[in-house]
Design an enzyme around this catalytic site. Structure first.
Site, PDB file in Angstrom:
ATOM      1  CG  ASP A 150     -14.887  -7.098  -5.518  1.00 31.37           C
ATOM      2  OD1 ASP A 150     -15.650  -8.074  -5.416  1.00 31.37           O
ATOM      3  OD2 ASP A 150     -14.227  -6.652  -4.568  1.00 31.37           O
TER       4      ASP A 150
ATOM      5  CG  HIS B  14     -10.831  -5.391  -4.824  1.00 30.23           C
ATOM      6  ND1 HIS B  14     -12.029  -5.394  -4.134  1.00 30.23           N
ATOM      7  CD2 HIS B  14      -9.893  -4.970  -3.950  1.00 30.23           C
ATOM      8  CE1 HIS B  14     -11.816  -4.984  -2.886  1.00 30.23           C
ATOM      9  NE2 HIS B  14     -10.539  -4.732  -2.749  1.00 30.23           N
TER      10      HIS B  14
ATOM     11  CD  GLU C 201     -10.400  -1.648  -3.711  1.00 26.23           C
ATOM     12  OE1 GLU C 201     -10.708  -1.478  -2.520  1.00 26.23           O
ATOM     13  OE2 GLU C 201      -9.211  -1.650  -4.110  1.00 26.23           O
TER      14      GLU C 201
ATOM     15  CE  LYS D  50      -4.060  -2.037   0.331  1.00 24.02           C
ATOM     16  NZ  LYS D  50      -5.147  -1.854  -0.645  1.00 24.02           N
TER      17      LYS D  50
END
Length: 409
Positions: free
Chosen positions: A320, A347, A297, A215
């Site tokens: 997703d 995702h 996402e 991240k």
């Protein structure tokens, strides 16, 4: 098998210790809005939508509203023309006004649709991946809603993609013996210390992972650069490393910081700027090439995915199924991505439970590249049949359904 009752549950899980943290989400509470389709037998369909806790109750309430028309329906009859059913739920006039096709209502739709596919697979006593692979191209496309996509993907084209990929299935079926490769997304959560990241990288490699994610998106870009170099040094040059900014940067920041981060040779930069800004992603893609962009996402529906694909604004499609309109829209977007030759690497808001089925279908039936699937382990203990990762690979699920049943507390 008739749907006799619809039950909705608000389920929340506190993570703690920095797990799940990123540049814009401090909350470490994962949550599912769960739709349960009870039947006149002991079998029930389970569908999940994923949130970060607050607001999960709103999604649950929306599930109650949107699912009313399913009461009394027989599952085979329902799924034989599910594309039409899907559109009738999606475009219910008063609820459509609240979107259309995004936000709380779209999340609620995801839970409902996922429950329908789970019930269908359970009624046939097969895993979801096998249910989907056993459908003919015409039967599969009948579960989709291609409305508004006709300029780039007609019903005939969608069927032809599936039909043309029947050749080569035998070769691609090998994935059903090897399992599907995983990547570890939990080595570098945003609030983890450097020491924690080092430990996680070493542990991931010991467990057979050859790809992992960090991240980024710090207020101080130098922190991102330092941490990225740390992961590269610890993991070595042969390891695939992805970076995820979780929408933190504006376009000028994204251009500048991505160029700095490119020195560690990342496989992609994920969600580098606002997820609705197609043109910013298009500009960024040109500016930072050959570094590639992964997005999806927080892209809520097939139309915006279409725009991204048409604009050349994403190199990896991260649709997703617990954020778009469930399995049906996931498959629609997978076909779209195939049309534009963009790989689908989902995702996994569902922690990979449903997506382990869908990537198998994508590879075998659509011909999508066999890359890898994100792995997040934090909720595994809450599932009756958690995704099984061994040697860095997802084992092929054997239980009937979409693997969404949770343990009862």
């Amino acid at each position: 098998m008739y749907i006799t009752k619809i039950e909705v549950t608000d389920k929340r899980f506190n993570l703690g210790n920095g797990a799940g943290s990123d540049a814009v989400n401090d909350s470490t509470q994962y949550a599912y809005a769960i739709c349960e389709l009870h039947t006149d037998s002991s079998v029930k369909g389970i569908g999940l939508a994923f949130t970060l806790g607050a607001g999960n109750d709103l999604v649950c309430k929306a599930i109650q509203y949107l699912s009313e028309t399913l009461q009394g329906r027989e599952i085979e009859e329902l799924m034989s023309d599910f594309g039409s059913v899907y559109r009738s739920i999606l475009d219910s006039p008063t609820y459509r006004w609240l979107g259309p096709h995004k936000g709380v209502m779209q999340l609620a739709l995801a839970a409902i649709v996922n429950a329908c596919f789970d019930l269908w697979a359970k009624s046939r006593q097969v895993p979801l991946w096998k249910l989907l692979l056993d459908l003919s191209p015409k039967e599969l496309v009948a579960t989709l809603d291609l409305n508004y996509l006709e300029d780039v993907l007609t019903i005939e084209e969608a069927e032809n993609i599936l039909r043309n990929n029947l050749t080569g299935r035998t070769l691609r079926n090998r994935v059903l013996q090897t399992g599907y490769k995983a990547y570890d997304t939990s080595v570098g959560w945003f609030n983890y210390s450097d020491e924690k990241i080092k430990e996680n990288v070493a542990r991931a490699i010991d467990r057979g992972f050859t790809a992992m994610k960090l991240k980024v998106g710090s207020n101080d870009p130098l922190r991102d650069i330092r941490r990225a170099k740390l992961v590269r040094a610890e993991a070595g040059d042969r390891t695939t490393i992805m970076l995820d900014a979780n929408q933190k940067w504006n376009l000028p920041q994204a251009i500048s910081i991505c160029k700095e981060l490119s020195t560690i040779n990342p496989y992609w930069i994920e969600e580098p700027t606002h997820p609705d800004d197609v043109l910013a992603h298009q500009t960024l893609a040109k500016e930072i090439a050959p570094l590639k962009i992964a997005a999806g996402e927080h892209i809520p529906n097939k139309i915006i995915f279409k725009n991204f694909l048409e604009a050349g604004a994403m190199d990896f499609c991260q649709v997703d199924c617990v954020r778009v309109g469930g399995v049906s829209e996931f498959l629609t977007i997978s076909l779209l991505a195939k049309k534009f030759n963009v790989p689908v690497v989902p995702h996994v808001g569902d922690m990979g439970q449903i997506h382990q089925h869908l990537v198998l279908f994508n590879h075998v039936a659509i011909g999508h590249e066999n890359l890898f699937l994100e792995h997040i382990p934090h909720l595994a203990k809450y599932f009756k049949n958690p995704a099984n990762i061994s040697g860095g690979y997802y084992a092929v699920p054997a239980e009937a359904g979409n693997s969404s049943d949770l343990v009862t507390s």
